[in-house]
Motif scaffolding. Structure first.
Motif, PDB file in Angstrom:
ATOM      1  N   ASP A 145      60.343  -9.950  61.510  1.00 33.57           N
ATOM      2  CA  ASP A 145      61.679  -9.152  60.729  1.00 33.57           C
ATOM      3  C   ASP A 145      62.204  -8.293  61.178  1.00 33.57           C
ATOM      4  O   ASP A 145      63.457  -7.835  60.378  1.00 33.57           O
ATOM      5  CB  ASP A 145      60.568  -9.173  59.469  1.00 33.57           C
ATOM      6  CG  ASP A 145      61.849  -9.912  57.626  1.00 33.57           C
ATOM      7  OD1 ASP A 145      62.288  -8.723  57.927  1.00 33.57           O
ATOM      8  OD2 ASP A 145      60.303  -9.010  57.352  1.00 33.57           O
ATOM      9  N   GLU A 242      63.195 -17.589  58.406  1.00 34.24           N
ATOM     10  CA  GLU A 242      64.443 -17.191  58.120  1.00 34.24           C
ATOM     11  C   GLU A 242      65.025 -16.309  59.091  1.00 34.24           C
ATOM     12  O   GLU A 242      66.373 -15.830  58.757  1.00 34.24           O
ATOM     13  CB  GLU A 242      64.315 -16.689  56.545  1.00 34.24           C
ATOM     14  CG  GLU A 242      63.861 -15.788  56.919  1.00 34.24           C
ATOM     15  CD  GLU A 242      63.933 -15.152  54.613  1.00 34.24           C
ATOM     16  OE1 GLU A 242      64.285 -14.325  54.367  1.00 34.24           O
ATOM     17  OE2 GLU A 242      63.432 -16.251  54.512  1.00 34.24           O
TER      18      GLU A 242
ATOM     19  N   SER B 224      67.743 -17.741  47.432  1.00 28.64           N
ATOM     20  CA  SER B 224      67.247 -16.582  47.801  1.00 28.64           C
ATOM     21  C   SER B 224      66.589 -15.775  49.043  1.00 28.64           C
ATOM     22  O   SER B 224      66.114 -15.056  49.246  1.00 28.64           O
ATOM     23  CB  SER B 224      65.362 -16.394  46.820  1.00 28.64           C
ATOM     24  OG  SER B 224      65.024 -18.083  47.967  1.00 28.64           O
ATOM     25  N   ARG B 226      67.616 -14.365  51.531  1.00 25.25           N
ATOM     26  CA  ARG B 226      68.139 -12.324  52.151  1.00 25.25           C
ATOM     27  C   ARG B 226      70.044 -12.761  53.339  1.00 25.25           C
ATOM     28  O   ARG B 226      70.488 -12.223  52.979  1.00 25.25           O
ATOM     29  CB  ARG B 226      67.892 -11.812  53.017  1.00 25.25           C
ATOM     30  CG  ARG B 226      66.404 -11.254  52.037  1.00 25.25           C
ATOM     31  CD  ARG B 226      65.772 -10.073  53.156  1.00 25.25           C
ATOM     32  NE  ARG B 226      65.006 -11.166  54.104  1.00 25.25           N
ATOM     33  CZ  ARG B 226      64.020 -10.272  55.106  1.00 25.25           C
ATOM     34  NH1 ARG B 226      64.182  -9.378  55.325  1.00 25.25           N
ATOM     35  NH2 ARG B 226      63.769 -11.286  56.158  1.00 25.25           N
ATOM     36  N   SER B 227      69.983 -14.204  54.078  1.00 22.40           N
ATOM     37  CA  SER B 227      70.942 -14.325  55.746  1.00 22.40           C
ATOM     38  C   SER B 227      71.438 -15.753  55.028  1.00 22.40           C
ATOM     39  O   SER B 227      70.499 -16.600  55.464  1.00 22.40           O
ATOM     40  CB  SER B 227      70.106 -13.852  56.794  1.00 22.40           C
ATOM     41  OG  SER B 227      69.954 -12.944  56.662  1.00 22.40           O
TER      42      SER B 227
END
Lengths: 277, 248
Positions: A145, A242, B224, B226-227
């Motif tokens: 992160d 992500e 939701s 972020r990227s």
């Protein structure tokens, strides 16, 4: 137990035969669980030891006994794919892994007294300052992160004159960025089911319309050839995280002026910390 | 995920990948135009044979094309006609293809008979009951609708000038021309989506009866993260829906 461990934040863990510690500060997120699943369920590297050896020694251009007599910290060690080669030579080896993939790390009997496995985050490494001769970080930093914090931690625990071996996804992977962001929302099982379906579909298209099959695959940065189970699940390295940073330029720029660094090939860096100052 | 959801995810992933390329000023990876207007390889009779000449970079498409001889009512993938074609590489990156005499004779092709060869990505929908797509006979959406209906039990097809509707007991599908692209609407027992593809982007609304299951459960997280993918915006569309828009 290795003297470089920061025992104020570690508790003993159970599972592997080797000494195992868990950082009391870690949090399990879905991304962490996904990586654990990936390493434990789909990773075929145990059968591809020669490939792993090539990744470590070939890509970093290391002499055979590079790790001999050194204290080595392997950040993002997974199930010990590369660590197995380091353990054979190193004076001490600390494998740090945030996911439970570390539970699958098999340490040989003869090395049990030189190995510590730690479940911890790279952003907050429970090791004391200036304690490692070598830090190995293969294919993990780009998933962290706060990679800036992780780099600061590496710089903190590396001894003066020590060596940092880092592999990050190269800019070659830039076109994959959008798919990673889309596929990052999928659960691992859904991603796997889609990949299996996709390659089956593409094989059928390849018979009917190889142009379209190839164009679709090119758009998705993959190929229409047969894929192994491992390749299917790694199609976009999209098992949920992500975080998928492209850090090749970040690393090159960060160390260009401060430390001695060179890139052995795209994404592979050998970085030496100055012996003093 | 159901098969419909897999298709939707594949289409979304291609469109999302395309959006990044468009944002970076790279070539468009999605041949929307080819869907509506197949790529033609013109043939003409010259020097004793039916010939076509085109740039070498189009050779792969030619080899994936369909050859149509109207008068002979003959359709065939070019890939099946290799023994009857000769490929020459004249010069300067060009390829010349000619039909060989034994083929012309066997099929009774006259010198002035038209020879049409075209490439269309719709040929992947080929089904024995519907044959190959022929843009002179029907629109892209009519052919796609018929081909998809052939695989759905109890499906009915209704074709109009600019759209085709396919209905079956468990759902319906609508394919239509868009202003500069194509539109697809589908509703099944699992998911409903309304997709528009344009020259520089796309707009899709997805809804699910149960947003906690299947693809929708995953896609809703896009609201939701972020990227988000570059060039893509995600917004909620009620509790059960999501809208994704891609624009340069």
């Amino acid at each position: 137990m290795s003297p470089i461990l920061d025992l104020t934040v570690l508790r003993p863990g159970t599972g592997p035969r080797a000494r195992y510690h868990v950082d009391t500060r870690i949090q399990d997120t879905s991304a962490v669980a996904d990586f654990g699943l990936q390493w434990r369920t789909f990773d075929p590297y145990p059968e591809l030891a020669a490939l792993s050896y090539g990744h470590l020694y070939g890509r970093f251009l290391l002499p055979r006994h590079f790790f001999s007599g050194k204290t080595v910290v392997d950040l993002g060690c997974g199930n010990g794919r590369l660590g197995q080669f380091v353990i054979a030579d190193a004076a001490a080896y600390v494998g740090v892994e945030l996911s439970d993939a570390v539970l699958a790390f098999e340490v040989p009997d003869g090395a049990l007294d030189r190995v510590d496995l730690v479940r911890a985050s790279m952003e907050q490494v429970p090791l004391v300052d200036a304690s490692a001769d070598v830090i190995l970080c293969w294919g993990a930093l780009h998933h962290v992160d706060d990679y800036g914090a992780a780099l600061c931690e590496m710089e903190r625990i590396l001894k003066p004159g020590g060596t940092l071996l880092v592999y990050v996804y190269s800019d070659f992977y830039a076109p994959r960025e959008n798919m990673n962001r889309l596929f990052g929302v999928l659960e691992p099982t859904a991603m796997h089911a889609f990949c299996v379906w996709f390659f089956r579909t593409i094989r059928r298209w390849s018979e009917l319309d190889p142009v379209l099959a190839r164009a679709t695959c090119e758009a998705l940065c993959t190929s229409p050839r047969m894929h192994t189970e491992w390749e299917v699940i790694q199609m976009f390295d999209g098992l949920g995280p992500e975080h998928h940073h492209l850090l090749e330029r970040v690393i090159a720029e960060r160390y260009a002026a401060r430390w001695s660094s060179f890139s052995t090939q795209a994404g592979c860096f050998v970085i030496r910390k100055p012996a003093s100052g | 995920m159901t098969d419909v959801e897999h298709w939707l995810l594949l289409v979304l992933s291609v469109l999302v990948a395309r959006q990044r390329a468009l944002a970076a000023g790279e070539p468009d990876s999605v041949p929307v135009a080819a869907l509506r207007e197949p790529e033609m390889f013109p043939f003409a009779y010259a020097r004793g044979a039916h010939r076509s000449r085109f740039s070498k970079d189009r050779l792969a498409r030619f080899q994936t094309s369909v050859l149509v001889l109207e008068k002979q009512d003959f359709f065939s993938p070019v890939s099946a006609l290799k023994p009857h074609l000769r490929l020459l590489e004249p010069a300067q990156g060009a390829v010349e293809v000619k039909l060989l005499p034994h083929f012309v004779e066997r099929i009774a092709l006259a010198n002035d008979d038209p020879v049409r060869v075209y490439y269309s990505p719709l040929q992947i929908l080929f089904d024995p009951s519907v044959g190959f797509f022929d843009p002179r006979r029907e629109s892209w959406h009519a052919y796609a609708g018929r081909a998809l209906a052939a695989r759905l039990p109890e499906a009915r097809v209704a074709c109009e000038a600019t759209r085709t509707r396919v209905t079956w007991p468990a759902g319906r599908l609508e394919l239509a021309d868009g202003p500069a692209g194509a539109a697809v609407f589908a509703r099944t027992s699992v998911v409903e989506f309304d997709l528009g593809i344009e020259a520089q982007g796309f707009d899709v609304q997805v809804r699910a009866a149960d947003p906690t299951r299947g693809l929708m459960a995953d896609l809703l997280r896009l609201r939701s993260v972020r990227s988000l993918p570059i060039g893509v915006a995600a917004t909620g569309d009620g509790a059960n829906g999501l809208r994704l828009r891609g624009a340069v």
